[in-house]
Structure formats: C-alpha cells, structure tokens
Design an enzyme around this catalytic site. Sequence first.
Site, mmCIF file in Angstrom:
data_model
loop_
_atom_site.group_PDB
_atom_site.id
_atom_site.type_symbol
_atom_site.label_atom_id
_atom_site.label_comp_id
_atom_site.label_asym_id
_atom_site.label_seq_id
_atom_site.Cartn_x
_atom_site.Cartn_y
_atom_site.Cartn_z
ATOM 1 N N ASN A 46 0.854 -1.175 0.000
ATOM 2 C CA ASN A 46 0.000 0.000 0.000
ATOM 3 C C ASN A 46 0.898 1.236 0.000
ATOM 4 O O ASN A 46 1.785 1.359 0.836
ATOM 5 C CB ASN A 46 -0.901 -0.010 1.238
ATOM 6 C CG ASN A 46 -1.971 1.048 1.195
ATOM 7 O OD1 ASN A 46 -1.734 2.192 0.797
ATOM 8 N ND2 ASN A 46 -3.157 0.688 1.615
ATOM 9 N N ALA A 109 -13.558 2.195 1.497
ATOM 10 C CA ALA A 109 -12.763 1.845 0.314
ATOM 11 C C ALA A 109 -12.334 3.128 -0.400
ATOM 12 O O ALA A 109 -13.171 3.853 -0.924
ATOM 13 C CB ALA A 109 -13.564 0.954 -0.628
ATOM 14 N N GLY A 110 -11.032 3.410 -0.398
ATOM 15 C CA GLY A 110 -10.506 4.580 -1.091
ATOM 16 C C GLY A 110 -10.579 4.426 -2.595
ATOM 17 O O GLY A 110 -10.695 5.402 -3.331
ATOM 18 N N VAL A 111 -10.498 3.194 -3.080
ATOM 19 C CA VAL A 111 -10.653 2.871 -4.496
ATOM 20 C C VAL A 111 -11.770 1.831 -4.554
ATOM 21 O O VAL A 111 -11.519 0.633 -4.568
ATOM 22 C CB VAL A 111 -9.343 2.336 -5.110
ATOM 23 C CG1 VAL A 111 -9.520 2.034 -6.591
ATOM 24 C CG2 VAL A 111 -8.196 3.326 -4.902
ATOM 25 N N HIS A 116 -9.948 -4.860 -3.206
ATOM 26 C CA HIS A 116 -8.619 -5.153 -2.678
ATOM 27 C C HIS A 116 -8.735 -5.543 -1.210
ATOM 28 O O HIS A 116 -9.554 -5.020 -0.478
ATOM 29 C CB HIS A 116 -7.659 -3.974 -2.858
ATOM 30 C CG HIS A 116 -8.193 -2.656 -2.383
ATOM 31 N ND1 HIS A 116 -9.157 -1.944 -3.068
ATOM 32 C CD2 HIS A 116 -7.888 -1.928 -1.286
ATOM 33 C CE1 HIS A 116 -9.421 -0.823 -2.424
ATOM 34 N NE2 HIS A 116 -8.686 -0.799 -1.331
#
Length: 155
Positions: A46, A109-111, A116
């Site tokens: 990350n 969730a950032g993306v 992931h």
Amino acid sequence: METMMAPWRYQYITGPKGDGCPFCAAGSDRERLVLFRGTNCYVMLNAYPYATGHLMVLPFRHVSDICDLREGERTELMELVCRARGCLCRAFHPQGMNVGINLGASAGAGVAGHLHCHLVPRWAGDSNFMQVLSGTSVVPLKLAESWELLKKYWE
C-alpha cells in the site's frame, strides 16, 4: 530515528484523483510496489500504509464486490492472502494482523471500483500518540526498503 512517514489518509481520499485505476497504472513492478503476480490476482504494498509492510491482494479484473469474483479469482485471492500473511510474519514478526476488505466508499474503500484485501501487520502499542493526536502514522521503513525485504521473503 531513520524515517518518519506521515501519509495523511484523509488527504488521499479527498484529494484529486488521476484518470484510471491507481492499481492498474503503468510502471515496473518495483515502481508500483507489486510484490507478486499470480494468474488472476496480485500482491502489492500500500503506497499509503497504516503500518510497515501494509500489503494488498487484488484481482487483475476490475470488480468492486467480493461476490462478483469468479471461482478462480476467489480461490487465488484467499491463497495469496495466506501467502502474504506468511511473508509478513517472516519479514516483520508482527504480534497480530488485520485482514479486511472494505466494500464501497461508505465502508472506507478509497478505491471502491477495484476490490482489494488489506493485510496490516500489528504490534502491541503501535496505535500511539502520533496517530491519536495528529493523524500521522510512524512507519520505520521506506516503501522501497519494505518492498526489498518482502521480495526476499516472498519465495
């Protein structure tokens, strides 16, 4: 003290995003912090770690929900989570580990568009005053050093 890294998560989440998926950006595996590529999934560090060695396991295919994974993707994802856990244990000797998937932006969730799974090594007392008072994480290794160490222990 060798390195103090302060990756403010809020700044990443609310800041401008480039076009396309950050997980699928061009570049060498070393530049992109990719540790391993399997058939359906891959493992990477990350870039905004909560702790030293913070890894993610992702399918190559863009899918946002774990229920939308194909059988081979589900199987390989979990196999790589277990393999990544073993690698982190050999490299960093954590006392515990958080393993989790955030489904959707509201869940953290950032993306959100590219599923992931996070693996975050933990040690007693690692949530110290720096994170509590200033939102700053203290990570003792640079990302490149973590990548080198984990690459050595991956095999």
